[in-house]
Design a protein around this motif. Structure first.
Motif, PDB file in Angstrom:
ATOM      1  N   UNK A  30       0.815  -1.214   0.000  1.00 60.01           N
ATOM      2  CA  UNK A  30       0.000   0.000   0.000  1.00 60.01           C
ATOM      3  C   UNK A  30       0.850   1.266   0.000  1.00 60.01           C
ATOM      4  N   UNK A  31       1.882   1.284   0.845  1.00 62.73           N
ATOM      5  CA  UNK A  31       2.668   2.498   1.039  1.00 62.73           C
ATOM      6  C   UNK A  31       3.750   2.714  -0.019  1.00 62.73           C
ATOM      7  N   UNK A  32       4.145   1.672  -0.729  1.00 59.32           N
ATOM      8  CA  UNK A  32       5.208   1.829  -1.729  1.00 59.32           C
ATOM      9  C   UNK A  32       4.673   1.711  -3.153  1.00 59.32           C
ATOM     10  N   UNK A  33       3.932   0.662  -3.428  1.00 59.62           N
ATOM     11  CA  UNK A  33       3.441   0.472  -4.797  1.00 59.62           C
ATOM     12  C   UNK A  33       2.335   1.474  -5.111  1.00 59.62           C
ATOM     13  N   UNK A  34       1.472   1.742  -4.158  1.00 56.91           N
ATOM     14  CA  UNK A  34       0.382   2.691  -4.379  1.00 56.91           C
ATOM     15  C   UNK A  34       0.854   4.048  -4.873  1.00 56.91           C
ATOM     16  N   UNK A  36       3.621   4.837  -6.351  1.00 59.36           N
ATOM     17  CA  UNK A  36       4.219   4.701  -7.686  1.00 59.36           C
ATOM     18  C   UNK A  36       3.114   4.617  -8.737  1.00 59.36           C
ATOM     19  N   UNK A  37       2.096   3.814  -8.462  1.00 55.93           N
ATOM     20  CA  UNK A  37       0.994   3.660  -9.412  1.00 55.93           C
ATOM     21  C   UNK A  37       0.315   4.999  -9.682  1.00 55.93           C
ATOM     22  N   UNK A  38       0.067   5.769  -8.636  1.00 55.47           N
ATOM     23  CA  UNK A  38      -0.608   7.052  -8.794  1.00 55.47           C
ATOM     24  C   UNK A  38       0.308   8.076  -9.478  1.00 55.47           C
ATOM     25  N   UNK A  39       1.531   8.227  -8.988  1.00 54.72           N
ATOM     26  CA  UNK A  39       2.448   9.226  -9.558  1.00 54.72           C
ATOM     27  C   UNK A  39       2.780   8.911 -11.014  1.00 54.72           C
ATOM     28  N   UNK A  40       3.010   7.644 -11.318  1.00 51.79           N
ATOM     29  CA  UNK A  40       3.325   7.267 -12.702  1.00 51.79           C
ATOM     30  C   UNK A  40       2.137   7.543 -13.617  1.00 51.79           C
ATOM     31  N   UNK A  41       0.931   7.341 -13.105  1.00 53.87           N
ATOM     32  CA  UNK A  41      -0.267   7.614 -13.900  1.00 53.87           C
ATOM     33  C   UNK A  41      -0.443   9.108 -14.160  1.00 53.87           C
ATOM     34  N   UNK A  66       6.759  14.124  -9.193  1.00 52.42           N
ATOM     35  CA  UNK A  66       6.148  12.849  -9.584  1.00 52.42           C
ATOM     36  C   UNK A  66       7.216  11.824  -9.972  1.00 52.42           C
ATOM     37  N   UNK A  67       8.246  12.291 -10.680  1.00 54.65           N
ATOM     38  CA  UNK A  67       9.329  11.398 -11.077  1.00 54.65           C
ATOM     39  C   UNK A  67      10.103  10.901  -9.852  1.00 54.65           C
ATOM     40  N   UNK A  68      10.338  11.794  -8.935  1.00 51.52           N
ATOM     41  CA  UNK A  68      11.054  11.397  -7.709  1.00 51.52           C
ATOM     42  C   UNK A  68      10.237  10.395  -6.889  1.00 51.52           C
ATOM     43  N   UNK A  69       8.934  10.596  -6.810  1.00 52.16           N
ATOM     44  CA  UNK A  69       8.067   9.638  -6.109  1.00 52.16           C
ATOM     45  C   UNK A  69       8.203   8.261  -6.753  1.00 52.16           C
ATOM     46  N   UNK A  70       8.169   8.216  -8.073  1.00 51.31           N
ATOM     47  CA  UNK A  70       8.290   6.925  -8.772  1.00 51.31           C
ATOM     48  C   UNK A  70       9.633   6.269  -8.485  1.00 51.31           C
ATOM     49  N   UNK A  71      10.697   7.034  -8.487  1.00 51.04           N
ATOM     50  CA  UNK A  71      12.028   6.467  -8.239  1.00 51.04           C
ATOM     51  C   UNK A  71      12.199   5.999  -6.786  1.00 51.04           C
ATOM     52  N   UNK A  72      11.875   6.864  -5.858  1.00 52.11           N
ATOM     53  CA  UNK A  72      12.110   6.558  -4.441  1.00 52.11           C
ATOM     54  C   UNK A  72      11.179   5.437  -3.968  1.00 52.11           C
ATOM     55  N   UNK A  73       9.898   5.596  -4.212  1.00 53.39           N
ATOM     56  CA  UNK A  73       8.957   4.572  -3.757  1.00 53.39           C
ATOM     57  C   UNK A  73       9.113   3.274  -4.547  1.00 53.39           C
ATOM     58  N   UNK A  74       9.548   3.380  -5.798  1.00 54.22           N
ATOM     59  CA  UNK A  74       9.849   2.176  -6.566  1.00 54.22           C
ATOM     60  C   UNK A  74      10.972   1.381  -5.923  1.00 54.22           C
ATOM     61  N   UNK A  75      11.979   2.078  -5.408  1.00 59.90           N
ATOM     62  CA  UNK A  75      13.083   1.403  -4.712  1.00 59.90           C
ATOM     63  C   UNK A  75      12.619   0.812  -3.381  1.00 59.90           C
ATOM     64  N   UNK A 117       9.529   2.454 -17.864  1.00 59.86           N
ATOM     65  CA  UNK A 117       8.812   3.625 -17.350  1.00 59.86           C
ATOM     66  C   UNK A 117       9.762   4.683 -16.799  1.00 59.86           C
ATOM     67  N   UNK A 118      10.654   4.283 -15.890  1.00 67.65           N
ATOM     68  CA  UNK A 118      11.575   5.282 -15.311  1.00 67.65           C
ATOM     69  C   UNK A 118      12.503   5.897 -16.354  1.00 67.65           C
ATOM     70  N   UNK A 119      13.080   5.122 -17.284  1.00 68.66           N
ATOM     71  CA  UNK A 119      13.901   5.764 -18.324  1.00 68.66           C
ATOM     72  C   UNK A 119      13.095   6.717 -19.214  1.00 68.66           C
ATOM     73  N   UNK A 120      11.854   6.370 -19.516  1.00 64.82           N
ATOM     74  CA  UNK A 120      11.019   7.277 -20.315  1.00 64.82           C
ATOM     75  C   UNK A 120      10.735   8.561 -19.534  1.00 64.82           C
ATOM     76  N   UNK A 121      10.506   8.422 -18.236  1.00 69.81           N
ATOM     77  CA  UNK A 121      10.318   9.614 -17.410  1.00 69.81           C
ATOM     78  C   UNK A 121      11.597  10.458 -17.384  1.00 69.81           C
ATOM     79  N   UNK A 122      12.747   9.797 -17.237  1.00 72.13           N
ATOM     80  CA  UNK A 122      14.032  10.515 -17.266  1.00 72.13           C
ATOM     81  C   UNK A 122      14.151  11.348 -18.543  1.00 72.13           C
ATOM     82  N   UNK A 123      13.861  10.725 -19.669  1.00 74.58           N
ATOM     83  CA  UNK A 123      13.962  11.410 -20.961  1.00 74.58           C
ATOM     84  C   UNK A 123      13.029  12.613 -21.042  1.00 74.58           C
ATOM     85  N   UNK A 124      11.826  12.461 -20.524  1.00 75.59           N
ATOM     86  CA  UNK A 124      10.866  13.566 -20.586  1.00 75.59           C
ATOM     87  C   UNK A 124      11.242  14.691 -19.631  1.00 75.59           C
ATOM     88  N   UNK A 125      11.792  14.357 -18.475  1.00 77.10           N
ATOM     89  CA  UNK A 125      12.282  15.397 -17.561  1.00 77.10           C
ATOM     90  C   UNK A 125      13.434  16.140 -18.230  1.00 77.10           C
TER      91      UNK A 125
END
Length: 171
Positions: A30-34, A36-41, A66-75, A117-125
């Motif tokens: 709930x606290x980690x995947x959730x 990521x799912x929301x921020x990535x969306x 949003x990108x940082x949330x995906x990276x940190x919570x993804x880890x 997903x994360x590399x595509x986000x990196x490119x867009x940032x």
């Protein structure tokens, strides 16, 4: 009871530990995947808005958050399978088809996040930071599709964890 047959479980000598591990597994999900799912969306639409607003817009900060949330919570989400394996081992269900399927789907979701997903986000940032001109909508549309698949994989895992086909628990 005979612990050798997969449908027959031995009594758990420490049910409180199993409950703790299961609770930690669910909380980690709930606290980690959730997040990521929301921020990535939210990320693809935030990139489109930030790009349309121009280089001085606050939307770029939103994209970075949003990108940082995906990276940190993804880890941090590595805790989900760690607690999951520990729980499954204590419950004696490591060889169950529903669990093996869940593990495979989790692996696919992790690969999707880390390799696409994360590399595509990196490119867009980087594109926003460099202000290199036009943003092709196909880039954000593809990322949105990948994120949708990621979220569907987690939905399937969640359903498998609840339904547990072949479970002897009656759930």
């Amino acid at each position: 009871m005979n612990g050798d047959h997969p449908a027959v479980r031995t009594k758990d000598p420490h049910p409180a530990m199993t409950k703790l591990l299961l609770s930690l597994h669910v909380l980690a999900a709930l606290m980690a995947v959730g997040p990521v799912a929301v921020a990535a969306s939210m990320f693809p639409a935030a990139v489109r808005r930030a790009h349309a607003e121009g280089p001085d817009a606050a939307g770029r900060a939103t994209v970075r958050v949003l990108h940082r949330v995906c990276r940190v919570y993804g880890a941090v989400a590595i805790a989900v399978p760690v607690f999951g394996f520990a729980t499954a081992d204590r419950m004696g269900v490591l060889g169950s088809a529903w669990l093996v399927t869940s593990i495979a789907l989790t692996g696919v979701a992790a690969v999707l996040l880390v390799l696409l997903i994360l590399p595509a986000q990196d490119d867009l940032v980087d594109l926003l930071d460099g202000d290199t001109g036009a943003l092709e909508r196909s880039r954000t549309a593809r990322l949105a599709m990948l994120t949708g698949v990621f979220n569907l994989l987690w939905a399937a895992v969640t359903v498998l964890m609840i339904v547990r086909p072949g479970s002897t628990t009656g759930a």
